[in-house]
Design a protein around this motif. Structure first.
Motif, PDB file in Angstrom:
ATOM      1  N   UNK A   1      37.489  41.123  31.224  1.00  0.00           N
ATOM      2  CA  UNK A   1      36.818  42.236  31.880  1.00  0.00           C
ATOM      3  C   UNK A   1      36.573  41.889  33.345  1.00  0.00           C
ATOM      4  N   UNK A   2      36.996  42.787  34.252  1.00  0.00           N
ATOM      5  CA  UNK A   2      36.585  42.634  35.640  1.00  0.00           C
ATOM      6  C   UNK A   2      35.140  43.062  35.756  1.00  0.00           C
ATOM      7  N   UNK A   3      34.374  42.322  36.590  1.00  0.00           N
ATOM      8  CA  UNK A   3      33.004  42.773  36.776  1.00  0.00           C
ATOM      9  C   UNK A   3      32.899  43.831  37.857  1.00  0.00           C
ATOM     10  N   UNK A   4      33.881  43.877  38.742  1.00  0.00           N
ATOM     11  CA  UNK A   4      33.952  44.970  39.692  1.00  0.00           C
ATOM     12  C   UNK A   4      33.112  44.770  40.934  1.00  0.00           C
ATOM     13  N   UNK A   5      32.583  43.551  41.147  1.00  0.00           N
ATOM     14  CA  UNK A   5      31.810  43.324  42.359  1.00  0.00           C
ATOM     15  C   UNK A   5      32.535  42.375  43.308  1.00  0.00           C
TER      16      UNK A   5
END
Lengths: 93, 140
Positions: A87-91
């Motif tokens: 999962x990418x954390x997106x930050x």
């Protein structure tokens, strides 16, 4: 006609055994992922043939469920091999 | 997001709805045929996991602003409330009621109060699974 279904069932089980060999032996991780995906497809075929042989419609939902789970597993493993995380954390950006 | 996952993101936008509709079908099929709240909840969780795989956690949290812990609590209240509401009617715990109603578009259908219990199970399963997956996945 029934003999045809039994023959294809036996052939698919034989191919499952060969896929199992690749799953255990497989030198690299992508080999194992593709073997797992193929195992899902053969499992779906086995359930479909069994539902023809037994003559019931209740196994068809099992087929759809197996297809969804196999697809998700393949996508997750591919992403893990490609990017190193599931999962990418997106930050990051 | 400067990712190049065009194929998986385009596929996800279609497949997510297919999985979600199948989950709803499994959930409502659960009374007489295989299925029910547990499998429906697991399928819904897998649809959300597909969204998490294709996009990232922040985007999914913006798209689905659900607090999964509250979802577990709501499901537990719904399930236990349905189970203990039978005490108010002077019948044993977990007794469920049903009756036949004539609905528009569906014709005569039997509506059961056990469906509300199943809805509680569904919400608990979605909340617990997503809590586990998010707490494992967002770890570094």
């Amino acid at each position: 006609m029934m003999i045809l279904f039994w023959a294809s069932l036996v052939l698919i089980v034989v191919s499952m055994a060969i896929i199992l060999y690749r799953l255990i032996k497989g030198p690299t991780a992508p080999d194992r992922v593709i073997a797992l995906d193929a195992m899902g497809v053969t499992l779906i075929s086995v359930v479909g043939l069994l539902s023809i042989l037994v003559g019931t419609r209740f196994f068809l939902e099992v087929i759809l469920l197996l297809a969804i789970l196999s697809f998700l597993g393949t996508v997750a493993f591919s992403k893990f091999i490609e990017k190193g995380e599931v999962f990418d954390r997106g930050d990051s950006d | 997001m400067r990712s190049s996952d065009v194929i998986i993101q385009t596929t996800t936008k279609v497949v997510f709805y297919i999985i979600f509709l199948f989950a709803i079908h499994i959930f409502f099929a659960g009374h007489y045929t295989p299925g029910g709240g547990f499998v429906g909840g697991l399928l819904t969780a897998s649809a959300i996991v597909l969204l998490l795989l294709a996009f990232d956690i922040r985007t999914v949290k913006k798209a689905l602003p659900i607090n999964y812990t509250v979802l577990i609590a709501t499901g537990l209240v719904l399930a236990l409330g349905t189970a203990s509401a039978s005490i108010l009617f002077n019948v044993p715990f977990f007794t469920h009621a049903y009756d036949y109603f004539t609905l528009p578009l569906f014709g005569e259908t039997s509506l059961h109060s056990a469906m509300l219990f199943d809805l509680g199970v569904y919400l608990v399963v979605v909340g617990a699974t997503m809590n586990i997956i998010l707490s494992i996945g967002s770890d570094d």
